[in-house]
Design a protein around this motif. Structure first.
Motif, PDB file in Angstrom:
ATOM      1  N   HIS A   1       0.778  -1.227   0.000  1.00  0.00           N
ATOM      2  CA  HIS A   1       0.000   0.000   0.000  1.00  0.00           C
ATOM      3  C   HIS A   1       0.812   1.281   0.000  1.00  0.00           C
ATOM      4  O   HIS A   1       0.229   2.350  -0.120  1.00  0.00           O
ATOM      5  CB  HIS A   1      -0.948   0.000   1.201  1.00  0.00           C
ATOM      6  N   GLY A   2       2.109   1.202   0.166  1.00  0.00           N
ATOM      7  CA  GLY A   2       2.899   2.431   0.182  1.00  0.00           C
ATOM      8  C   GLY A   2       2.373   3.373   1.237  1.00  0.00           C
ATOM      9  O   GLY A   2       2.211   3.026   2.395  1.00  0.00           O
ATOM     10  N   SER A   3       2.044   4.584   0.837  1.00  0.00           N
ATOM     11  CA  SER A   3       1.584   5.598   1.784  1.00  0.00           C
ATOM     12  C   SER A   3       0.077   5.517   2.039  1.00  0.00           C
ATOM     13  O   SER A   3      -0.423   6.190   2.926  1.00  0.00           O
ATOM     14  CB  SER A   3       1.941   6.987   1.256  1.00  0.00           C
ATOM     15  N   PHE A   4      -0.646   4.707   1.280  1.00  0.00           N
ATOM     16  CA  PHE A   4      -2.090   4.571   1.470  1.00  0.00           C
ATOM     17  C   PHE A   4      -2.351   3.706   2.694  1.00  0.00           C
ATOM     18  O   PHE A   4      -2.006   2.524   2.715  1.00  0.00           O
ATOM     19  CB  PHE A   4      -2.731   3.953   0.222  1.00  0.00           C
ATOM     20  N   ASP A   5      -2.926   4.293   3.728  1.00  0.00           N
ATOM     21  CA  ASP A   5      -3.110   3.599   5.008  1.00  0.00           C
ATOM     22  C   ASP A   5      -4.467   4.001   5.601  1.00  0.00           C
ATOM     23  O   ASP A   5      -4.537   4.789   6.529  1.00  0.00           O
ATOM     24  CB  ASP A   5      -1.964   3.956   5.946  1.00  0.00           C
ATOM     25  N   PRO A   6      -5.556   3.435   5.081  1.00  0.00           N
ATOM     26  CA  PRO A   6      -6.884   3.861   5.519  1.00  0.00           C
ATOM     27  C   PRO A   6      -7.281   3.285   6.872  1.00  0.00           C
ATOM     28  O   PRO A   6      -6.675   2.334   7.371  1.00  0.00           O
ATOM     29  CB  PRO A   6      -7.795   3.302   4.426  1.00  0.00           C
ATOM     30  N   LEU A   7      -8.322   3.852   7.423  1.00  0.00           N
ATOM     31  CA  LEU A   7      -8.955   3.290   8.606  1.00  0.00           C
ATOM     32  C   LEU A   7      -9.791   2.090   8.177  1.00  0.00           C
ATOM     33  O   LEU A   7     -10.395   2.112   7.106  1.00  0.00           O
ATOM     34  CB  LEU A   7      -9.889   4.315   9.252  1.00  0.00           C
ATOM     35  N   PRO A   8      -9.844   1.044   8.985  1.00  0.00           N
ATOM     36  CA  PRO A   8     -10.792  -0.034   8.679  1.00  0.00           C
ATOM     37  C   PRO A   8     -12.212   0.527   8.665  1.00  0.00           C
ATOM     38  O   PRO A   8     -12.576   1.352   9.508  1.00  0.00           O
ATOM     39  CB  PRO A   8     -10.608  -1.017   9.825  1.00  0.00           C
ATOM     40  N   VAL A   9     -12.997   0.082   7.717  1.00  0.00           N
ATOM     41  CA  VAL A   9     -14.365   0.568   7.548  1.00  0.00           C
ATOM     42  C   VAL A   9     -15.357  -0.333   8.266  1.00  0.00           C
ATOM     43  O   VAL A   9     -16.331   0.145   8.832  1.00  0.00           O
ATOM     44  CB  VAL A   9     -14.717   0.647   6.042  1.00  0.00           C
ATOM     45  N   VAL A  10     -15.092  -1.631   8.258  1.00  0.00           N
ATOM     46  CA  VAL A  10     -16.057  -2.586   8.789  1.00  0.00           C
ATOM     47  C   VAL A  10     -15.339  -3.754   9.461  1.00  0.00           C
ATOM     48  O   VAL A  10     -14.240  -4.124   9.056  1.00  0.00           O
ATOM     49  CB  VAL A  10     -17.012  -3.082   7.678  1.00  0.00           C
ATOM     50  N   LYS A  11     -15.984  -4.289  10.491  1.00  0.00           N
ATOM     51  CA  LYS A  11     -15.463  -5.455  11.203  1.00  0.00           C
ATOM     52  C   LYS A  11     -16.489  -6.568  11.115  1.00  0.00           C
ATOM     53  O   LYS A  11     -17.680  -6.362  11.414  1.00  0.00           O
ATOM     54  CB  LYS A  11     -15.201  -5.109  12.670  1.00  0.00           C
ATOM     55  N   PHE A  12     -16.044  -7.745  10.686  1.00  0.00           N
ATOM     56  CA  PHE A  12     -16.862  -8.954  10.680  1.00  0.00           C
ATOM     57  C   PHE A  12     -16.318  -9.902  11.735  1.00  0.00           C
ATOM     58  O   PHE A  12     -15.121  -9.902  12.012  1.00  0.00           O
ATOM     59  CB  PHE A  12     -16.809  -9.648   9.312  1.00  0.00           C
ATOM     60  N   PHE A  13     -17.193 -10.748  12.294  1.00  0.00           N
ATOM     61  CA  PHE A  13     -16.723 -11.681  13.306  1.00  0.00           C
ATOM     62  C   PHE A  13     -17.574 -12.947  13.316  1.00  0.00           C
ATOM     63  O   PHE A  13     -18.724 -12.954  12.884  1.00  0.00           O
ATOM     64  CB  PHE A  13     -16.719 -11.031  14.692  1.00  0.00           C
ATOM     65  N   ASN A  14     -16.967 -13.998  13.845  1.00  0.00           N
ATOM     66  CA  ASN A  14     -17.647 -15.264  14.075  1.00  0.00           C
ATOM     67  C   ASN A  14     -18.224 -15.195  15.485  1.00  0.00           C
ATOM     68  O   ASN A  14     -17.469 -15.111  16.449  1.00  0.00           O
ATOM     69  CB  ASN A  14     -16.645 -16.417  13.946  1.00  0.00           C
ATOM     70  N   PRO A  15     -19.548 -15.230  15.645  1.00  0.00           N
ATOM     71  CA  PRO A  15     -20.129 -15.087  16.983  1.00  0.00           C
ATOM     72  C   PRO A  15     -19.895 -16.280  17.904  1.00  0.00           C
ATOM     73  O   PRO A  15     -20.135 -16.167  19.114  1.00  0.00           O
ATOM     74  CB  PRO A  15     -21.621 -14.894  16.705  1.00  0.00           C
ATOM     75  N   VAL A  16     -19.413 -17.396  17.380  1.00  0.00           N
ATOM     76  CA  VAL A  16     -19.138 -18.566  18.229  1.00  0.00           C
ATOM     77  C   VAL A  16     -17.681 -19.004  18.129  1.00  0.00           C
ATOM     78  O   VAL A  16     -17.336 -20.121  18.502  1.00  0.00           O
ATOM     79  CB  VAL A  16     -20.077 -19.752  17.898  1.00  0.00           C
ATOM     80  N   GLY A  17     -16.820 -18.118  17.651  1.00  0.00           N
ATOM     81  CA  GLY A  17     -15.408 -18.449  17.497  1.00  0.00           C
ATOM     82  C   GLY A  17     -14.555 -17.202  17.517  1.00  0.00           C
ATOM     83  O   GLY A  17     -15.031 -16.104  17.801  1.00  0.00           O
ATOM     84  N   ALA A  18     -13.297 -17.370  17.197  1.00  0.00           N
ATOM     85  CA  ALA A  18     -12.339 -16.270  17.290  1.00  0.00           C
ATOM     86  C   ALA A  18     -12.087 -15.555  15.964  1.00  0.00           C
ATOM     87  O   ALA A  18     -11.387 -14.548  15.946  1.00  0.00           O
ATOM     88  CB  ALA A  18     -11.009 -16.796  17.834  1.00  0.00           C
ATOM     89  N   ALA A  19     -12.616 -16.041  14.860  1.00  0.00           N
ATOM     90  CA  ALA A  19     -12.330 -15.434  13.559  1.00  0.00           C
ATOM     91  C   ALA A  19     -12.876 -14.016  13.481  1.00  0.00           C
ATOM     92  O   ALA A  19     -14.006 -13.742  13.884  1.00  0.00           O
ATOM     93  CB  ALA A  19     -12.900 -16.289  12.439  1.00  0.00           C
ATOM     94  N   THR A  20     -12.036 -13.117  12.962  1.00  0.00           N
ATOM     95  CA  THR A  20     -12.381 -11.699  12.860  1.00  0.00           C
ATOM     96  C   THR A  20     -11.737 -11.136  11.600  1.00  0.00           C
ATOM     97  O   THR A  20     -10.612 -11.513  11.252  1.00  0.00           O
ATOM     98  CB  THR A  20     -11.846 -10.921  14.085  1.00  0.00           C
ATOM     99  N   TRP A  21     -12.449 -10.230  10.933  1.00  0.00           N
ATOM    100  CA  TRP A  21     -11.931  -9.588   9.732  1.00  0.00           C
ATOM    101  C   TRP A  21     -12.171  -8.087   9.833  1.00  0.00           C
ATOM    102  O   TRP A  21     -13.253  -7.654  10.233  1.00  0.00           O
ATOM    103  CB  TRP A  21     -12.663 -10.095   8.493  1.00  0.00           C
ATOM    104  N   LEU A  22     -11.168  -7.281   9.468  1.00  0.00           N
ATOM    105  CA  LEU A  22     -11.309  -5.831   9.355  1.00  0.00           C
ATOM    106  C   LEU A  22     -11.098  -5.485   7.885  1.00  0.00           C
ATOM    107  O   LEU A  22     -10.040  -5.783   7.330  1.00  0.00           O
ATOM    108  CB  LEU A  22     -10.259  -5.106  10.194  1.00  0.00           C
ATOM    109  N   ALA A  23     -12.076  -4.873   7.263  1.00  0.00           N
ATOM    110  CA  ALA A  23     -11.980  -4.557   5.836  1.00  0.00           C
ATOM    111  C   ALA A  23     -11.788  -3.064   5.619  1.00  0.00           C
ATOM    112  O   ALA A  23     -12.422  -2.242   6.283  1.00  0.00           O
ATOM    113  CB  ALA A  23     -13.221  -5.034   5.098  1.00  0.00           C
TER     114      ALA A  23
END
Length: 144
Positions: free
Chosen positions: A35-57
């Motif tokens: 990404h070089g200098s492009f460093d955005p804020l995460p817009v959305v967070k997804f998660f597994n409600p019965v586990g540890a998996a998490t994604w920040l997009a």
């Protein structure tokens, strides 16, 4: 639950266009290569409600399905990369649950900060706790 509202989709697409306009396209091993200098804020967070998996997009490709961000499947190795919105939406969990969107998610930390803290902590969830504690205590943060 609809994983992406129109507003989130618009914000993710805008980040993708900014990334492409910056000329930093392509995926690589390190943040600077990717990404070089492009460093955005995460817009959305997804998660597994019965586990540890998490994604920040941070971005959504023009195909409307490919997201870029930080993915943590719960094995202690969060990674920056691409993941599929349709695959997340298609995951079936116990008790008729699926992957959910954290509707209360908001952050002031750039994705590179999330990636650094998550790698050191071993998970996005633990990084979130540490970042919150650091902000509450006004401690200096790793990488900003």
């Amino acid at each position: 639950m609809i994983l992406l509202s129109p507003e989130l989709r618009t914000a993710l697409r805008a980040n993708d266009r900014r990334h492409r306009a910056a000329g930093d396209g392509g995926q690589a091993e390190s943040w600077n290569e990717t990404h070089g200098s492009f460093d955005p804020l995460p817009v959305v967070k997804f998660f597994n409600p019965v586990g540890a998996a998490t994604w920040l997009a941070t971005e959504l490709d023009e195909d409307g399905d490919t997201l870029f961000g930080l993915a943590d499947l719960g094995f202690g190795t969060p990674e920056l990369g691409c993941f599929s919105l349709s695959e997340l939406a298609g995951i079936r969990l116990p008790y008729r649950l699926g992957i959910e969107r954290d509707t209360g998610f908001a952050t002031t930390h750039r994705i590179s900060v999330w990636a650094e803290w998550a790698r050191r902590a071993g998970s996005i969830l633990w990084a979130e706790t540490l970042l919150r504690r650091a902000a509450a205590n006004e401690l200096p943060s790793m990488g900003g």
